[in-house]
Design an enzyme around this catalytic site. Structure first.
Site, mmCIF file in Angstrom:
data_model
loop_
_atom_site.group_PDB
_atom_site.id
_atom_site.type_symbol
_atom_site.label_atom_id
_atom_site.label_comp_id
_atom_site.label_asym_id
_atom_site.label_seq_id
_atom_site.Cartn_x
_atom_site.Cartn_y
_atom_site.Cartn_z
ATOM 1 N N VAL A 1 -24.676 -26.767 23.850
ATOM 2 C CA VAL A 1 -25.733 -26.725 24.445
ATOM 3 C C VAL A 1 -27.018 -26.066 23.746
ATOM 4 O O VAL A 1 -26.482 -24.782 23.856
ATOM 5 C CB VAL A 1 -25.689 -26.930 26.056
ATOM 6 C CG1 VAL A 1 -27.121 -27.093 26.376
ATOM 7 C CG2 VAL A 1 -24.824 -28.097 26.458
ATOM 8 N N LYS B 1 -27.839 -31.336 24.338
ATOM 9 C CA LYS B 1 -26.455 -31.355 24.396
ATOM 10 C C LYS B 1 -25.948 -32.046 23.409
ATOM 11 O O LYS B 1 -26.507 -33.179 22.892
ATOM 12 C CB LYS B 1 -25.959 -32.052 25.579
ATOM 13 C CG LYS B 1 -24.387 -31.790 25.855
ATOM 14 C CD LYS B 1 -23.908 -32.154 27.168
ATOM 15 C CE LYS B 1 -22.420 -32.429 27.483
ATOM 16 N NZ LYS B 1 -22.145 -32.624 28.793
ATOM 17 N N ASP C 1 -15.537 -35.171 39.523
ATOM 18 C CA ASP C 1 -15.386 -33.856 38.762
ATOM 19 C C ASP C 1 -16.122 -32.686 39.345
ATOM 20 O O ASP C 1 -16.774 -31.719 38.610
ATOM 21 C CB ASP C 1 -15.502 -34.064 37.255
ATOM 22 C CG ASP C 1 -14.941 -33.135 36.302
ATOM 23 O OD1 ASP C 1 -15.306 -32.982 35.324
ATOM 24 O OD2 ASP C 1 -14.201 -32.371 37.010
ATOM 25 N N LYS D 1 -16.796 -29.096 40.418
ATOM 26 C CA LYS D 1 -16.118 -27.884 40.101
ATOM 27 C C LYS D 1 -17.309 -26.949 39.839
ATOM 28 O O LYS D 1 -18.291 -27.407 39.151
ATOM 29 C CB LYS D 1 -14.945 -27.958 39.365
ATOM 30 C CG LYS D 1 -15.143 -28.569 37.947
ATOM 31 C CD LYS D 1 -14.062 -28.569 37.164
ATOM 32 C CE LYS D 1 -14.327 -29.091 35.951
ATOM 33 N NZ LYS D 1 -13.177 -29.366 34.848
ATOM 34 N N ASN E 1 -19.127 -27.677 36.475
ATOM 35 C CA ASN E 1 -19.920 -28.598 36.360
ATOM 36 C C ASN E 1 -21.354 -28.434 37.124
ATOM 37 O O ASN E 1 -21.986 -29.289 37.543
ATOM 38 C CB ASN E 1 -19.419 -29.923 36.757
ATOM 39 C CG ASN E 1 -18.387 -30.554 35.745
ATOM 40 O OD1 ASN E 1 -18.629 -30.011 34.525
ATOM 41 N ND2 ASN E 1 -17.492 -31.022 36.108
ATOM 42 N N ASP F 1 -22.774 -32.917 34.506
ATOM 43 C CA ASP F 1 -21.775 -33.404 33.702
ATOM 44 C C ASP F 1 -20.980 -34.661 34.390
ATOM 45 O O ASP F 1 -20.235 -34.415 35.295
ATOM 46 C CB ASP F 1 -20.621 -32.412 33.512
ATOM 47 C CG ASP F 1 -19.585 -33.030 32.613
ATOM 48 O OD1 ASP F 1 -18.820 -31.970 32.093
ATOM 49 O OD2 ASP F 1 -19.161 -34.135 32.235
ATOM 50 N N THR G 1 -7.985 -28.888 34.641
ATOM 51 C CA THR G 1 -7.605 -28.342 35.870
ATOM 52 C C THR G 1 -7.340 -29.426 37.116
ATOM 53 O O THR G 1 -8.057 -30.477 37.146
ATOM 54 C CB THR G 1 -8.498 -27.353 36.637
ATOM 55 O OG1 THR G 1 -8.129 -27.119 37.937
ATOM 56 C CG2 THR G 1 -10.181 -27.822 36.783
HETATM 57 C C1 7HD Z 1 -21.087 -29.321 25.863
HETATM 58 C C2 7HD Z 1 -21.285 -28.679 27.102
HETATM 59 C C3 7HD Z 1 -21.565 -27.400 27.382
HETATM 60 C C4 7HD Z 1 -21.710 -27.413 28.731
HETATM 61 C C5 7HD Z 1 -22.034 -26.491 29.463
HETATM 62 N N1 7HD Z 1 -23.211 -26.004 29.651
HETATM 63 C C6 7HD Z 1 -24.553 -26.218 30.030
HETATM 64 C C7 7HD Z 1 -25.784 -25.660 29.702
HETATM 65 C C8 7HD Z 1 -27.156 -25.890 30.220
HETATM 66 C C9 7HD Z 1 -27.594 -26.999 30.642
HETATM 67 CL CL1 7HD Z 1 -26.745 -28.420 30.272
HETATM 68 C C10 7HD Z 1 -28.807 -27.074 31.191
HETATM 69 N N2 7HD Z 1 -29.551 -25.973 31.529
HETATM 70 C C11 7HD Z 1 -28.960 -25.045 30.999
HETATM 71 N N3 7HD Z 1 -29.528 -23.396 31.078
HETATM 72 C C12 7HD Z 1 -28.632 -22.712 30.835
HETATM 73 C C13 7HD Z 1 -28.983 -21.254 30.657
HETATM 74 C C14 7HD Z 1 -29.961 -20.509 31.256
HETATM 75 N N4 7HD Z 1 -29.903 -19.388 31.275
HETATM 76 C C15 7HD Z 1 -30.762 -18.179 31.755
HETATM 77 N N5 7HD Z 1 -28.686 -18.830 30.947
HETATM 78 C C16 7HD Z 1 -28.205 -20.065 30.429
HETATM 79 C C17 7HD Z 1 -26.608 -20.144 30.130
HETATM 80 N N6 7HD Z 1 -27.565 -23.194 30.527
HETATM 81 C C18 7HD Z 1 -27.665 -24.644 30.443
HETATM 82 C C19 7HD Z 1 -24.946 -24.749 28.928
HETATM 83 N N7 7HD Z 1 -23.777 -24.726 28.711
HETATM 84 N N8 7HD Z 1 -21.808 -28.531 29.275
HETATM 85 O O1 7HD Z 1 -21.416 -29.475 28.064
#
Ligand code: 7HD
Length: 283
Positions: free
Chosen positions: A29, A44, A138, A140, A143, A156, A174
């Site tokens: 992402v 994503k 799901d 947890k 998510n 998710d 899990t």
């Molecule tokens: C493939 C995959 C990885 C992930 C887990 N994931 C979700 C995010 C994410 C999303 Cl989808 C939307 N907004 C986000 N903002 C952040 C974020 C903001 N800060 C200050 N730090 C972060 C980190 N992450 C976001 C990232 N990874 N799901 O599917």
């Protein structure tokens, strides 16, 4: 007749790609800005060959179909999707404070005020889903995301389905959040999310899920027996809600729409609600 809003066709060149925000089993992402509007979102990215290899294309299509039609303050928006020759892209709402599980791991565990606000918001999102005959399946910390004003965002929807259903795809990952009827592969309905909400309440307040064991078989046994040990530092009110949600029989689980009136939620609702978006709207 309302002029229909033209659905914009997106491609990778519609965005300026920012930093990598995270990665999951199937992809990564990135923070991204829509060049035309300046709007910041989360992109994503998943490799088509990975989706095929892990046989999750159907789950992926369901995630798009379900999440793009949802509108709720505690459910992460899916604005659109597009693909190129090797990858598929989901245009998701950017959650300003990131991933819940990272905050929980960093803090260890949450206090009653924070945990009860999170649980009440998640219950509101689940109630919205169940009214649309959707079960998340799901739930947890991995998510859950946290928005700019500290509000929870359910994300998710790869495992969500329309009720009632019986699982056809083998579970992976899990077992901790699965209710007895799922670990016993029985037919199940939206009350599986009630069980998971109980597991989540426990994990927010204790720092680990209630039936966690090194071996899957042992976790399975503890879930099936509802072998629940609540530490003494968990408040009486919180323990009451956890016990009412972690009922072996689905029909005995505490109903979602009664959660906002449960003593643990009422007692810990801040008198002056935090400075959240709702406040700003009401001025
Ligand atoms: C493939 C995959 C990885 C992930 C887990 N994931 C979700 C995010 C994410 C999303 Cl989808 C939307 N907004 C986000 N903002 C952040 C974020 C903001 N800060 C200050 N730090 C972060 C980190 N992450 C976001 C990232 N990874 N799901 O599917």
């Amino acid at each position: 007749k309302q002029p229909s809003v033209p659905v914009r066709q997106y491609s990778l060149s519609s965005f300026e790609i920012g930093r990598k925000l995270g990665k999951g089993k199937f992809g990564k992402v990135y923070c991204a800005r829509d060049k035309a509007t300046g709007y910041v979102c989360a992109l994503k990215v998943m490799e088509k060959k990975e989706l095929i290899h892990f046989k999750v294309e159907k789950q992926f299509r369901r995630e798009i179909e379900i999440q793009s039609n949802l509108r709720h303050p505690n459910i992460l928006r899916l604005f659109g999707h597009f693909h190129d020759s090797e990858r598929v892209f989901l245009i998701l709402e950017y959650a300003g404070q990131g991933e819940m599980f990272k905050v929980l791991r960093k803090k260890g565990r949450f206090d009653d005020v924070l945990a009860s606000q999170y649980i009440c918001q998640i219950a509101s999102a689940l109630s919205y889903l169940h009214k649309k005959h959707i079960i998340h399946r799901d739930l947890k910390p991995e998510n859950l995301l946290i928005g700019l004003d500290g509000e929870v965002k359910l994300s998710d929807f790869g495992w969500s389905v329309h009720t009632p259903t019986s699982r056809r795809t083998t579970m992976c990952g899990t077992l901790d959040y699965l209710p007895p009827e799922m670990v016993e592969a029985k037919d199940h309905d939206s009350r599986v999310d009630l069980w998971a909400l109980g597991v989540l309440t426990y994990e927010f307040l204790v720092g680990n899920p209630p039936f966690e064991e090194p071996a899957h078989k042992a976790t399975y046994k503890r879930i099936s027996k509802v072998d629940l040990k609540i530490p003494p530092y968990v408040s009486v009110e919180a323990a009451d809600l956890i016990r009412r949600l972690l009922q072996h029989q689905p029909e005995r689980r505490f109903p979602l729409d009664q959660i906002p009136d449960h003593p643990w939620i009422v007692k810990n609702r801040p008198y002056w609600p935090t400075n959240n978006a709702a406040d700003k709207k009401s001025g």
